[in-house]
Design a protein around this motif. Structure first.
Motif, mmCIF file in Angstrom:
data_model
loop_
_atom_site.group_PDB
_atom_site.id
_atom_site.type_symbol
_atom_site.label_atom_id
_atom_site.label_comp_id
_atom_site.label_asym_id
_atom_site.label_seq_id
_atom_site.Cartn_x
_atom_site.Cartn_y
_atom_site.Cartn_z
ATOM 1 N N PRO A 56 10.754 4.134 23.596
ATOM 2 C CA PRO A 56 10.096 5.086 24.517
ATOM 3 C C PRO A 56 10.762 5.201 25.875
ATOM 4 N N PHE A 61 9.202 7.261 28.936
ATOM 5 C CA PHE A 61 7.824 6.758 28.856
ATOM 6 C C PHE A 61 7.762 5.303 29.301
ATOM 7 N N ASP A 62 6.590 4.901 29.771
ATOM 8 C CA ASP A 62 6.398 3.531 30.231
ATOM 9 C C ASP A 62 6.315 2.542 29.073
ATOM 10 N N TYR A 64 5.268 2.101 24.436
ATOM 11 C CA TYR A 64 4.980 2.679 23.121
ATOM 12 C C TYR A 64 3.617 3.373 23.061
ATOM 13 N N PRO A 65 2.559 2.821 23.690
ATOM 14 C CA PRO A 65 1.250 3.493 23.654
ATOM 15 C C PRO A 65 1.288 4.903 24.236
ATOM 16 N N GLU A 66 2.081 5.094 25.293
ATOM 17 C CA GLU A 66 2.185 6.421 25.910
ATOM 18 C C GLU A 66 2.866 7.403 24.961
ATOM 19 N N LEU A 67 3.890 6.939 24.255
ATOM 20 C CA LEU A 67 4.569 7.782 23.271
ATOM 21 C C LEU A 67 3.610 8.159 22.144
ATOM 22 N N GLN A 68 2.839 7.195 21.675
ATOM 23 C CA GLN A 68 1.854 7.449 20.626
ATOM 24 C C GLN A 68 0.831 8.493 21.062
ATOM 25 N N LYS A 69 0.383 8.396 22.302
ATOM 26 C CA LYS A 69 -0.597 9.338 22.827
ATOM 27 C C LYS A 69 -0.056 10.760 22.776
ATOM 28 N N LYS A 70 1.226 10.922 23.142
ATOM 29 C CA LYS A 70 1.846 12.249 23.108
ATOM 30 C C LYS A 70 1.967 12.766 21.676
ATOM 31 N N GLU A 73 -1.326 14.096 20.531
ATOM 32 C CA GLU A 73 -1.611 15.413 21.099
ATOM 33 C C GLU A 73 -0.917 16.504 20.296
#
Length: 286
Positions: A56, A61-62, A64-70, A73
């Motif tokens: 990520p 991205f900061d 892996y969770p932020e990438l997953q969130k995207k 979406e």
């Protein structure tokens, strides 16, 4: 929301061998990757968990969770009903569907409560109270939400129009007179209705104040809304989860009802006499 996939494609030549494997899998299977842990994704593409965790950062991205969130979406608006059913079948406990769905809906309400902006909510309530005319837009699965809101608003306000339509032209015909001083409430959740989005765009150009009830800031309705309020509706299956959206709408009705208490009380007293006279409701046993 396709920006993420395009970013991955653009940066692909600069990735290491391991990161290229991750990138290829995400682009081709973003619907599955969105629900995989870093360890699961690494196992699927043949790289270590640490390689997945570092990926990520290559995209800004900061973590892996932020990438997953995207990715989640993206799938809200891109997946067909068939794809949604396939994805959900691997996430729901088939032997405990009732508890799985109810727990998921409870979580959506909890997250909505944690993320809600109360000042924004109060501003929306005041905006509706000051409206000259109110229009409510909601089609497909969101039609039930629009109908619920329209039913109670008609008990509170004198000029409410619930836009019933099965075609784009009919929708525009019903909102043609919306202008400055009027409020148009658009309701849409993934998969987003293009008709509702176009209608919101039209009435905003006409000068009406627009309010979007949707799921997140990336929703296409937000672009054409003066005010937006968000309710979680992450999919459980091919069926849209409308529990949190309905709670938000219920809160709006209650807040407005409390501010118009005397008027609502007077209306309900008249209606009770009518309901009794025409036997609208069954009476319980004495």
């Amino acid at each position: 929301m396709d920006d993420l996939l395009n970013l991955i494609k653009e940066k692909y030549p600069t990735f290491s061998k391991g990161h290229k494997a991750i990138a290829s899998y995400i682009v081709n299977h973003y619907d599955k990757a969105a629900f995989m842990t870093a360890a699961q994704l690494g196992k699927e593409v043949g790289v270590s968990e640490s390689t997945v965790v570092r990926f990520p950062a290559e995209l800004g991205f900061d973590g892996y969770p932020e990438l997953q969130k995207k990715l989640k979406e993206i799938i809200k608006s891109k997946l067909t009903s068939v794809q949604r059913l396939e994805v959900s079948s691997s996430r729901i406990d088939k032997d405990n569907v009732l508890k799985s769905v109810l727990q998921s809906d409870m979580n959506k309400i909890k997250m909505t409560l944690e993320e809600i902006d109360e000042d924004n909510f109060n501003t929306i309530v005041e905006t509706i109270l000051n409206a000259r005319h109110i229009y409510i837009l909601g089609v497909r699965s969101s039609a039930s939400l629009a109908s619920f809101l329209g039913f109670y608003f008609n008990l509170i306000f004198q000029d409410v129009r619930l836009v019933h339509t099965t075609s784009v032209s009919e929708m525009f015909e019903q909102i043609i007179n919306a202008k400055e001083g009027d409020v148009v409430i658009g309701i849409s959740f993934p998969r987003y209705s293009r008709r509702t989005t176009k209608a919101m765009q039209f009435v905003q150009k006409q000068g009406a104040t627009t309010i979007a009830i949707t799921d997140n800031p990336s929703s296409p309705l937000v672009k054409y809304a003066n005010y937006s309020i968000f309710a979680r509706s992450d999919m459980n299956s091919f069926v849209d989860s409308l529990v949190a959206p309905l709670s938000i709408i219920n809160a709006i009705i209650v807040a407005i009802g409390l501010k118009r208490k005397e008027q609502v009380q007077s209306t309900l007293e008249k209606l009770e006499k009518i309901w009794d006279e025409y036997q609208v409701y069954e009476k319980g046993d004495s």
